[in-house]
Scaffold this motif. Structure first.
Motif, PDB file in Angstrom:
ATOM      1  N   ILE A   9     -10.558   5.460 -11.641  1.00 52.69           N
ATOM      2  CA  ILE A   9      -9.536   6.342 -12.186  1.00 52.69           C
ATOM      3  C   ILE A   9      -9.368   7.493 -11.210  1.00 52.69           C
ATOM      4  O   ILE A   9     -10.320   8.194 -10.900  1.00 52.69           O
ATOM      5  N   ASP A  10      -8.153   7.635 -10.714  1.00 55.22           N
ATOM      6  CA  ASP A  10      -7.825   8.664  -9.734  1.00 55.22           C
ATOM      7  C   ASP A  10      -6.730   9.562 -10.295  1.00 55.22           C
ATOM      8  O   ASP A  10      -6.118   9.245 -11.318  1.00 55.22           O
ATOM      9  N   ILE A  11      -6.443  10.657  -9.592  1.00 58.19           N
ATOM     10  CA  ILE A  11      -5.318  11.498  -9.963  1.00 58.19           C
ATOM     11  C   ILE A  11      -4.057  10.635  -9.893  1.00 58.19           C
ATOM     12  O   ILE A  11      -3.849   9.893  -8.939  1.00 58.19           O
ATOM     13  N   GLY A  12      -3.257  10.707 -10.933  1.00 58.14           N
ATOM     14  CA  GLY A  12      -2.052   9.892 -11.028  1.00 58.14           C
ATOM     15  C   GLY A  12      -2.236   8.630 -11.849  1.00 58.14           C
ATOM     16  O   GLY A  12      -1.269   7.980 -12.220  1.00 58.14           O
ATOM     17  N   VAL A  41      -4.448  14.359 -13.994  1.00 61.49           N
ATOM     18  CA  VAL A  41      -3.916  15.355 -13.069  1.00 61.49           C
ATOM     19  C   VAL A  41      -5.013  16.108 -12.316  1.00 61.49           C
ATOM     20  O   VAL A  41      -4.727  16.768 -11.325  1.00 61.49           O
ATOM     21  N   ASP A  42      -6.271  16.013 -12.780  1.00 59.90           N
ATOM     22  CA  ASP A  42      -7.348  16.741 -12.108  1.00 59.90           C
ATOM     23  C   ASP A  42      -8.692  16.281 -12.674  1.00 59.90           C
ATOM     24  O   ASP A  42      -8.748  15.541 -13.653  1.00 59.90           O
ATOM     25  N   VAL A  53     -12.206  14.743 -17.100  1.00 63.38           N
ATOM     26  CA  VAL A  53     -10.938  14.265 -16.569  1.00 63.38           C
ATOM     27  C   VAL A  53      -9.831  15.057 -17.267  1.00 63.38           C
ATOM     28  O   VAL A  53      -9.751  15.068 -18.494  1.00 63.38           O
ATOM     29  N   VAL A  54      -9.004  15.749 -16.480  1.00 65.83           N
ATOM     30  CA  VAL A  54      -7.895  16.524 -17.028  1.00 65.83           C
ATOM     31  C   VAL A  54      -6.690  15.594 -17.121  1.00 65.83           C
ATOM     32  O   VAL A  54      -6.274  15.011 -16.128  1.00 65.83           O
ATOM     33  N   GLY A  60       3.525  17.051 -22.371  1.00 66.03           N
ATOM     34  CA  GLY A  60       3.470  17.883 -21.178  1.00 66.03           C
ATOM     35  C   GLY A  60       2.259  18.786 -21.115  1.00 66.03           C
ATOM     36  O   GLY A  60       1.979  19.388 -20.074  1.00 66.03           O
ATOM     37  N   SER A  61       1.522  18.914 -22.213  1.00 70.81           N
ATOM     38  CA  SER A  61       0.323  19.745 -22.213  1.00 70.81           C
ATOM     39  C   SER A  61      -0.812  19.011 -21.501  1.00 70.81           C
ATOM     40  O   SER A  61      -0.747  17.800 -21.290  1.00 70.81           O
ATOM     41  N   THR A  62      -1.851  19.748 -21.114  1.00 71.83           N
ATOM     42  CA  THR A  62      -3.018  19.128 -20.499  1.00 71.83           C
ATOM     43  C   THR A  62      -4.255  19.433 -21.333  1.00 71.83           C
ATOM     44  O   THR A  62      -4.341  20.479 -21.981  1.00 71.83           O
TER      45      THR A  62
END
Length: 73
Positions: A9-12, A41-42, A53-54, A60-62
């Motif tokens: 699992i990577d960003i994106g 996203v991070d 994991v963000v 749209g919230s994180t």
């Protein structure tokens, strides 16, 4: 002999939130019930030893989750 496949699992990456360990706000519970998918996203260090994991959620919230709370989506 079984062959185990590892998924990175990577960003994106698209992921699904499969469970939540800690208590979370009611609004987040309702959002995850409607759509548990999001995009990584991070990453962040949690408890000095784990990785959080963000995830950007459908509204749209994180929010961040432990690695064992998400799955490739």
């Amino acid at each position: 002999m079984s062959q185990q496949t590892s998924v990175t699992i990577d960003i994106g990456s698209k992921v699904r939130v499969t469970r939540v360990r800690d208590r979370i706000p009611g609004a987040l519970v309702e959002l995850l019930k409607k759509n548990s998918s999001g995009t990584v996203v991070d990453f962040r260090t949690v408890d000095g030893k784990g990785i959080g994991v963000v995830v950007q959620l459908s509204d749209g919230s994180t929010s961040w989750f432990f690695e064992d709370e998400i799955a490739p989506g």
